[in-house]
Design a protein around this motif. Structure first.
Motif, PDB file in Angstrom:
ATOM      1  N   LEU A  58     118.196   5.467  35.191  1.00 21.09           N
ATOM      2  CA  LEU A  58     119.025   5.375  36.405  1.00 21.09           C
ATOM      3  C   LEU A  58     119.612   3.976  36.560  1.00 21.09           C
ATOM      4  N   LEU A  59     118.777   2.955  36.357  1.00 19.63           N
ATOM      5  CA  LEU A  59     119.210   1.570  36.520  1.00 19.63           C
ATOM      6  C   LEU A  59     120.302   1.219  35.513  1.00 19.63           C
ATOM      7  N   ASN A  60     120.100   1.609  34.264  1.00 22.26           N
ATOM      8  CA  ASN A  60     121.109   1.316  33.236  1.00 22.26           C
ATOM      9  C   ASN A  60     122.444   1.986  33.550  1.00 22.26           C
ATOM     10  N   ALA A  61     122.402   3.234  34.008  1.00 20.67           N
ATOM     11  CA  ALA A  61     123.636   3.933  34.384  1.00 20.67           C
ATOM     12  C   ALA A  61     124.299   3.244  35.571  1.00 20.67           C
ATOM     13  N   TYR A  62     123.484   2.821  36.532  1.00 20.02           N
ATOM     14  CA  TYR A  62     123.999   2.129  37.714  1.00 20.02           C
ATOM     15  C   TYR A  62     124.663   0.812  37.309  1.00 20.02           C
ATOM     16  N   ASP A  65     127.935   1.464  35.610  1.00 23.90           N
ATOM     17  CA  ASP A  65     128.959   1.897  36.565  1.00 23.90           C
ATOM     18  C   ASP A  65     129.475   0.749  37.429  1.00 23.90           C
ATOM     19  N   ILE A  66     128.582  -0.099  37.913  1.00 22.52           N
ATOM     20  CA  ILE A  66     129.043  -1.168  38.814  1.00 22.52           C
ATOM     21  C   ILE A  66     129.680  -2.330  38.058  1.00 22.52           C
ATOM     22  N   SER A  67     129.476  -2.372  36.736  1.00 20.93           N
ATOM     23  CA  SER A  67     130.065  -3.472  35.968  1.00 20.93           C
ATOM     24  C   SER A  67     131.591  -3.446  36.037  1.00 20.93           C
ATOM     25  N   LYS A  68     132.151  -2.321  36.461  1.00 27.85           N
ATOM     26  CA  LYS A  68     133.603  -2.184  36.609  1.00 27.85           C
ATOM     27  C   LYS A  68     134.119  -2.947  37.837  1.00 27.85           C
ATOM     28  N   TYR A 125     133.481   1.533  46.318  1.00 26.40           N
ATOM     29  CA  TYR A 125     132.834   2.134  45.149  1.00 26.40           C
ATOM     30  C   TYR A 125     131.455   1.506  44.924  1.00 26.40           C
ATOM     31  N   PHE A 126     131.379   0.168  44.957  1.00 24.71           N
ATOM     32  CA  PHE A 126     130.100  -0.518  44.757  1.00 24.71           C
ATOM     33  C   PHE A 126     129.096  -0.082  45.812  1.00 24.71           C
ATOM     34  N   SER A 127     129.530  -0.043  47.046  1.00 25.96           N
ATOM     35  CA  SER A 127     128.658   0.334  48.158  1.00 25.96           C
ATOM     36  C   SER A 127     128.119   1.756  47.988  1.00 25.96           C
ATOM     37  N   GLU A 128     129.027   2.692  47.675  1.00 24.57           N
ATOM     38  CA  GLU A 128     128.612   4.094  47.523  1.00 24.57           C
ATOM     39  C   GLU A 128     127.724   4.291  46.300  1.00 24.57           C
ATOM     40  N   TYR A 133     122.344   5.124  43.847  1.00 25.43           N
ATOM     41  CA  TYR A 133     121.257   4.643  42.987  1.00 25.43           C
ATOM     42  C   TYR A 133     119.965   4.463  43.792  1.00 25.43           C
ATOM     43  N   GLN A 134     120.097   3.812  44.955  1.00 23.52           N
ATOM     44  CA  GLN A 134     118.912   3.580  45.805  1.00 23.52           C
ATOM     45  C   GLN A 134     118.256   4.902  46.195  1.00 23.52           C
ATOM     46  N   SER A 135     119.069   5.885  46.553  1.00 18.88           N
ATOM     47  CA  SER A 135     118.553   7.187  46.959  1.00 18.88           C
ATOM     48  C   SER A 135     117.830   7.879  45.802  1.00 18.88           C
ATOM     49  N   GLU A 136     118.452   7.868  44.633  1.00 20.26           N
ATOM     50  CA  GLU A 136     117.841   8.492  43.454  1.00 20.26           C
ATOM     51  C   GLU A 136     116.532   7.796  43.078  1.00 20.26           C
TER      52      GLU A 136
END
Length: 189
Positions: A58-62, A65-68, A125-128, A133-136
């Motif tokens: 999950l962390l790696n995917a997050y 995704d946020i690296s954008k 996008y970052f916020s959502e 991620y936090q929820s998962e």
């Protein structure tokens, strides 16, 4: 006199004969309880390991995704620095060194919180994605917590039935980016 001595010897013989059998049964129950606790701890550790791997995914995917989002490079470097100091903390034995490292970790955590807050304000996008991620991650942690608490309670109850007193022995585990307490079992002496 001889009859009294014979009666005492016979009583001693009976108590050693039958008493030692009871003692052996008691030791067998104790060993069974200890084995049960060991097995439960192995299962709990397996669940922890499984959850750690899932959280890492999950962390790696997050992070990917946020690296954008512009400005996340600073966040990445802070997380790397945090992991470096967490490793140093695990290796530290001197209390003054631990205190020094904890102070650095507190500073880094504060910086991370400020960067996350800033990025959340600047990017929907970052916020959502952060909220997702936090929820998962919270769901993974809650499932692990409920499961291990039940496993611990069951093993403690079964050990008690066998005459062994056991209790939770909390273990501090990093899951994703969060540190949580999970409850393996230890025997109370």
């Amino acid at each position: 006199m001889f009859k009294k001595s014979a009666a005492v010897l016979f009583a001693l013989f009976l108590s050693f004969t039958f008493g030692s059998g009871a003692f052996a049964a008691e030791n067998g129950d104790t060993q069974k309880a200890l084995d049960l606790i060991d097995q439960a701890n192995v299962l709990i550790d397996g669940e922890i390991d499984k959850t750690v791997v899932e959280a890492e995914t999950l962390l790696n995917a997050y992070i990917k995704d946020i690296s954008k989002v512009k400005g996340t490079a600073k966040l990445g470097s802070l997380y790397s620095e945090q992991m470096k100091y967490e490793e140093k903390l695990r290796a530290a034995e001197d209390e003054s060194k631990k205190t020094e490292i904890n102070q650095k970790l507190d500073r880094i955590s504060s910086e991370i919180a400020l960067v996350v807050e800033k990025l959340s304000k600047e990017s929907t996008y970052f916020s959502e994605r952060t909220a997702q991620y936090q929820s998962e991650l919270d769901t993974l942690i809650n499932v692990l917590d409920i499961l291990t608490r039940q496993m611990t309670a069951d093993a403690i109850a079964q050990a008690a039935e066998l005459g062994v007193t056991a209790e939770c022995s909390w273990k501090y585990v990093k899951i994703g980016h969060k540190w949580v307490w999970i409850d393996p079992i230890k025997v109370v002496t």
